[in-house]
Write a protein that holds these residues in place. Structure first.
Motif, PDB file in Angstrom:
ATOM      1  N   UNK A  27      98.489  67.183  36.638  1.00  0.00           N
ATOM      2  CA  UNK A  27      99.467  66.996  37.719  1.00  0.00           C
ATOM      3  C   UNK A  27     100.030  65.579  37.686  1.00  0.00           C
ATOM      4  N   UNK A  28      99.158  64.594  37.500  1.00  0.00           N
ATOM      5  CA  UNK A  28      99.612  63.197  37.479  1.00  0.00           C
ATOM      6  C   UNK A  28     100.561  62.955  36.310  1.00  0.00           C
ATOM      7  N   UNK A  29     100.183  63.414  35.129  1.00  0.00           N
ATOM      8  CA  UNK A  29     101.046  63.231  33.960  1.00  0.00           C
ATOM      9  C   UNK A  29     102.371  63.982  34.126  1.00  0.00           C
ATOM     10  N   UNK A  30     102.306  65.175  34.732  1.00  0.00           N
ATOM     11  CA  UNK A  30     103.531  65.958  34.925  1.00  0.00           C
ATOM     12  C   UNK A  30     104.479  65.249  35.893  1.00  0.00           C
ATOM     13  N   UNK A  31     103.925  64.730  36.983  1.00  0.00           N
ATOM     14  CA  UNK A  31     104.755  64.011  37.965  1.00  0.00           C
ATOM     15  C   UNK A  31     105.402  62.784  37.326  1.00  0.00           C
ATOM     16  N   UNK A  32     104.662  62.110  36.481  1.00  0.00           N
ATOM     17  CA  UNK A  32     105.184  60.912  35.812  1.00  0.00           C
ATOM     18  C   UNK A  32     106.018  61.244  34.576  1.00  0.00           C
ATOM     19  N   UNK A  33     106.140  62.520  34.264  1.00  0.00           N
ATOM     20  CA  UNK A  33     106.916  62.990  33.104  1.00  0.00           C
ATOM     21  C   UNK A  33     106.431  62.372  31.800  1.00  0.00           C
ATOM     22  N   UNK A  34     105.103  62.305  31.665  1.00  0.00           N
ATOM     23  CA  UNK A  34     104.517  61.741  30.452  1.00  0.00           C
ATOM     24  C   UNK A  34     104.087  62.814  29.461  1.00  0.00           C
ATOM     25  N   UNK A  35     104.137  64.075  29.866  1.00  0.00           N
ATOM     26  CA  UNK A  35     103.720  65.155  28.983  1.00  0.00           C
ATOM     27  C   UNK A  35     104.891  65.575  28.099  1.00  0.00           C
ATOM     28  N   UNK A  36     104.730  65.567  26.783  1.00  0.00           N
ATOM     29  CA  UNK A  36     105.807  66.056  25.903  1.00  0.00           C
ATOM     30  C   UNK A  36     106.194  67.482  26.295  1.00  0.00           C
ATOM     31  N   UNK A  37     107.497  67.723  26.415  1.00  0.00           N
ATOM     32  CA  UNK A  37     107.970  69.010  26.903  1.00  0.00           C
ATOM     33  C   UNK A  37     107.460  70.200  26.121  1.00  0.00           C
ATOM     34  N   UNK A  38     107.279  70.035  24.815  1.00  0.00           N
ATOM     35  CA  UNK A  38     106.844  71.151  23.978  1.00  0.00           C
ATOM     36  C   UNK A  38     105.407  71.571  24.255  1.00  0.00           C
ATOM     37  N   UNK A  39     104.638  70.749  25.014  1.00  0.00           N
ATOM     38  CA  UNK A  39     103.228  71.052  25.259  1.00  0.00           C
ATOM     39  C   UNK A  39     102.973  71.750  26.585  1.00  0.00           C
ATOM     40  N   UNK A  40     103.982  71.871  27.441  1.00  0.00           N
ATOM     41  CA  UNK A  40     103.748  72.423  28.777  1.00  0.00           C
ATOM     42  C   UNK A  40     103.207  73.850  28.731  1.00  0.00           C
ATOM     43  N   UNK A  41     103.830  74.699  27.928  1.00  0.00           N
ATOM     44  CA  UNK A  41     103.387  76.094  27.865  1.00  0.00           C
ATOM     45  C   UNK A  41     101.960  76.172  27.332  1.00  0.00           C
ATOM     46  N   UNK A  42     101.668  75.375  26.308  1.00  0.00           N
ATOM     47  CA  UNK A  42     100.332  75.390  25.736  1.00  0.00           C
ATOM     48  C   UNK A  42      99.290  74.907  26.751  1.00  0.00           C
ATOM     49  N   UNK A  43      99.611  73.861  27.490  1.00  0.00           N
ATOM     50  CA  UNK A  43      98.678  73.344  28.485  1.00  0.00           C
ATOM     51  C   UNK A  43      98.463  74.341  29.619  1.00  0.00           C
ATOM     52  N   UNK A  44      99.528  75.027  30.008  1.00  0.00           N
ATOM     53  CA  UNK A  44      99.390  76.049  31.045  1.00  0.00           C
ATOM     54  C   UNK A  44      98.474  77.172  30.573  1.00  0.00           C
ATOM     55  N   UNK A  45      98.621  77.562  29.308  1.00  0.00           N
ATOM     56  CA  UNK A  45      97.761  78.605  28.754  1.00  0.00           C
ATOM     57  C   UNK A  45      96.306  78.146  28.715  1.00  0.00           C
ATOM     58  N   UNK A  46      96.081  76.894  28.349  1.00  0.00           N
ATOM     59  CA  UNK A  46      94.720  76.362  28.330  1.00  0.00           C
ATOM     60  C   UNK A  46      94.099  76.384  29.728  1.00  0.00           C
ATOM     61  N   UNK A  47      94.898  76.064  30.740  1.00  0.00           N
ATOM     62  CA  UNK A  47      94.395  76.076  32.115  1.00  0.00           C
ATOM     63  C   UNK A  47      94.021  77.491  32.540  1.00  0.00           C
ATOM     64  N   UNK A  48      94.860  78.452  32.194  1.00  0.00           N
ATOM     65  CA  UNK A  48      94.572  79.855  32.529  1.00  0.00           C
ATOM     66  C   UNK A  48      93.306  80.328  31.822  1.00  0.00           C
ATOM     67  N   UNK A  49      93.179  79.993  30.545  1.00  0.00           N
ATOM     68  CA  UNK A  49      91.993  80.397  29.795  1.00  0.00           C
ATOM     69  C   UNK A  49      90.740  79.725  30.347  1.00  0.00           C
ATOM     70  N   UNK A  50      90.873  78.484  30.805  1.00  0.00           N
ATOM     71  CA  UNK A  50      89.740  77.809  31.415  1.00  0.00           C
ATOM     72  C   UNK A  50      89.287  78.504  32.685  1.00  0.00           C
ATOM     73  N   UNK A  51      90.246  78.927  33.509  1.00  0.00           N
ATOM     74  CA  UNK A  51      89.897  79.676  34.715  1.00  0.00           C
ATOM     75  C   UNK A  51      89.287  81.022  34.366  1.00  0.00           C
ATOM     76  N   UNK A  52      89.823  81.657  33.329  1.00  0.00           N
ATOM     77  CA  UNK A  52      89.274  82.943  32.883  1.00  0.00           C
ATOM     78  C   UNK A  52      87.841  82.779  32.394  1.00  0.00           C
ATOM     79  N   UNK A  53      87.540  81.617  31.830  1.00  0.00           N
ATOM     80  CA  UNK A  53      86.181  81.379  31.353  1.00  0.00           C
ATOM     81  C   UNK A  53      85.165  81.442  32.495  1.00  0.00           C
TER      82      UNK A  53
END
Length: 343
Positions: free
Chosen positions: A112-138
Motif C-alpha cells: 500500500x505504501x509503495x503504491x501510494x508513493x507510485x514506486x511500484x513498476x507498473x508491469x508488476x502490479x498484476x503479479x503482486x496482486x496475484x501473489x497477495x491472492x495466493x498468499x491469502x489462499x495459502x
C-alpha cells in the motif's frame, strides 16, 4: 529513455520482496518443525484474527487442551499427555500461524505504501496482486489441511500437506523472481539459446522433487526402510501397492519413498550435467555459471542430506535442514532461470 529505465525498476521494492521471501522461507522452516513435532493439530479452530491471541490464563489453557482431547490424535496417539506437554506442541502451531499473519502484513502494508508513493513498476502490479491472492489462499489451504486430521485421521491428509507445502514453495520462488525483476528492471535483450529451457527444466524438477518429499513427510515414510540404497535389504519395497493407483501414489509408505528416491537420482544427474555444462559454456555470463554450479551443489548436498536424514530416522534437526536446503536449491534454480535469459 532515462525516465523509462528508472520507472521500470525499484530497488526498494526489490528489497521488500526479498524480505517477504525470507519470511516465507522462515515459515517453511517453522512449518517443518511443526510437522516433525506432530504439533499441527494442537489448535483445533481457525480464527484468522482473534486466533493471534494465545491462551492467557489457566482456564484458557484448559479449554484449549480440552478441545484437543476431542480429536483422534489425542485419543489414539497422545492419550495421557500432560498439559505442559500440550503447551509445547501448541506453541509450535501458534508460532506457525502467527508467522503466516506476519507474512501477510509484511506484504500488504508496504504494498500500500509503495503504491501510494507510485514506486511500484507498473508491469508488476498484476503479479503482486496475484501473489497477495495466493498468499491469502495459502491460509485457507492450511486450514483445509488441518481439518483433514480433526475427525477421522490422527494426522493431516498427505495430499493436502503436499498442496499446502507446494504452494508455499511456489510463492517463495515467485517472490524471488519478482524481486529480481524489480531490482534489474525489464530485460532489454534475452538470450536466444537452449539455456533458458534447461534452467526452467531444472527448476521444475526440483519443485516436483519437493512435492514428492511432501508426500513422504505426510505419510511418515521416512520412518520406514531406513537402509540405503535398499529397502529392508531388497531392491523394491514389499508394501509398494496400496489397493489402487491413487492410494499407492499418495498413501503407500513404500511407494512414496521409492518415488522420492528414484526422482532424486534423476534430479541429481540432471543438476550435475547442467552445472558442469554451464561452467564450461562460452556463451553464458559469469553470474549464470556461478548460479548453475551453486544450484547443482545444493542439489547434491540435498541428496546426501536426505540419505543421512533417512538413515537416522528423521531427527528434527536433520529434517528441518533437509527442508531448508530444498528451499535454498529452489531459490538458486529460480535465480539461475531468471539470469540465464538476460545478456
Amino acid at each position: 529513455m532515462t525516465s523509462f529505465l528508472r520507472s521500470d525498476r525499484s530497488r526498494a521494492v526489490a528489497v521488500w520482496l526479498f524480505a517477504v521471501a525470507a519470511l516465507v522461507l522462515a515459515m517453511i522452516v517453522v512449518g517443518g518443525a511443526t510437522r516433525l513435532t506432530d504439533s499441527g493439530l494442537s489448535i483445533t479452530e481457525w480464527k484468522p484474527v482473534t486466533g493471534a491471541i494465545p491462551p492467557l490464563s489457566d482456564a484458557d489453557w484448559r479449554q484449549a487442551f480440552a478441545e484437543y482431547q476431542q480429536i483422534p490424535q489425542y485419543q489414539q496417539v497422545n492419550r495421557g499427555m500432560s498439559l505442559e506437554a500440550f503447551k509445547t506442541i501448541y506453541w509450535w502451531e501458534w508460532s506457525h500461524r502467527l508467522l503466516g499473519r506476519v507474512v501477510g502484513l509484511a506484504f500488504f502494508v508496504p504494498f500500500v505504501i509503495f503504491a501510494v508513493r507510485r514506486q511500484i513498476p507498473g508491469r508488476l502490479y498484476v503479479r503482486l496482486a496475484l501473489l497477495f491472492v495466493l498468499g491469502g489462499l495459502q491460509g485457507l489451504i492450511g486450514w483445509w489441511m488441518v481439518a483433514s486430521g480433526l475427525s477421522e485421521r490422527v494426522s493431516v491428509a498427505p495430499e493436502r500437506l503436499t498442496v499446502h507445502l507446494g504452494l508455499a514453495f511456489a510463492l517463495l520462488g515467485a517472490l524471488v523472481w519478482t524481486g529480481l525483476d524489480a531490482w534489474a528492471g525489464w530485460a532489454r535483450q534475452t538470450l536466444p539459446s537452449p539455456w533458458g529451457r534447461r534452467a526452467v527444466t531444472l527448476t521444475l524438477l526440483i519443485y516436483v522433487q519437493i512435492l514428492l518429499g511432501a508426500l513422504v513427510a505426510g505419510n511418515d515414510a521416512g520412518l520406514v526402510y531406513n537402509d540405503f540404497p535398499l529397502f529392508a535389504g531388497k531392491l523394491f519395497p514389499d508394501d509398494y501397492a496400496a489397493g489402487g493407483v491413487w492410494a499407492t501414489i499418495a498413501h503407500s509408505q513404500g511407494a512414496v519413498q521409492l518415488h522420492h528416491r528414484l526422482f532424486a537420482y534423476l534430479l541429481t544427474v540432471v543438476a550435475v550435467v547442467i552445472g558442469w555444462s554451464a561452467w564450461r559454456s562460452n556463451y553464458l555470463a559469469p553470474e549464470s555459471k556461478l548460479l548453475a554450479v551453486a544450484t547443482a551443489g545444493a542439489v547434491v548436498f540435498q541428496a546426501v542430506l536426505g540419505i543421512a536424514t533417512l538413515m537416522a530416522r528423521v531427527p528434527i534437526g536433520l529434517g528441518i535442514a533437509h527442508q531448508l536446503v530444498a528451499a535454498i536449491a529452489l531459490c538458486l534454480a529460480v535465480a539461475f532461470a531468471w539470469r540465464v535469459r538476460r545478456i
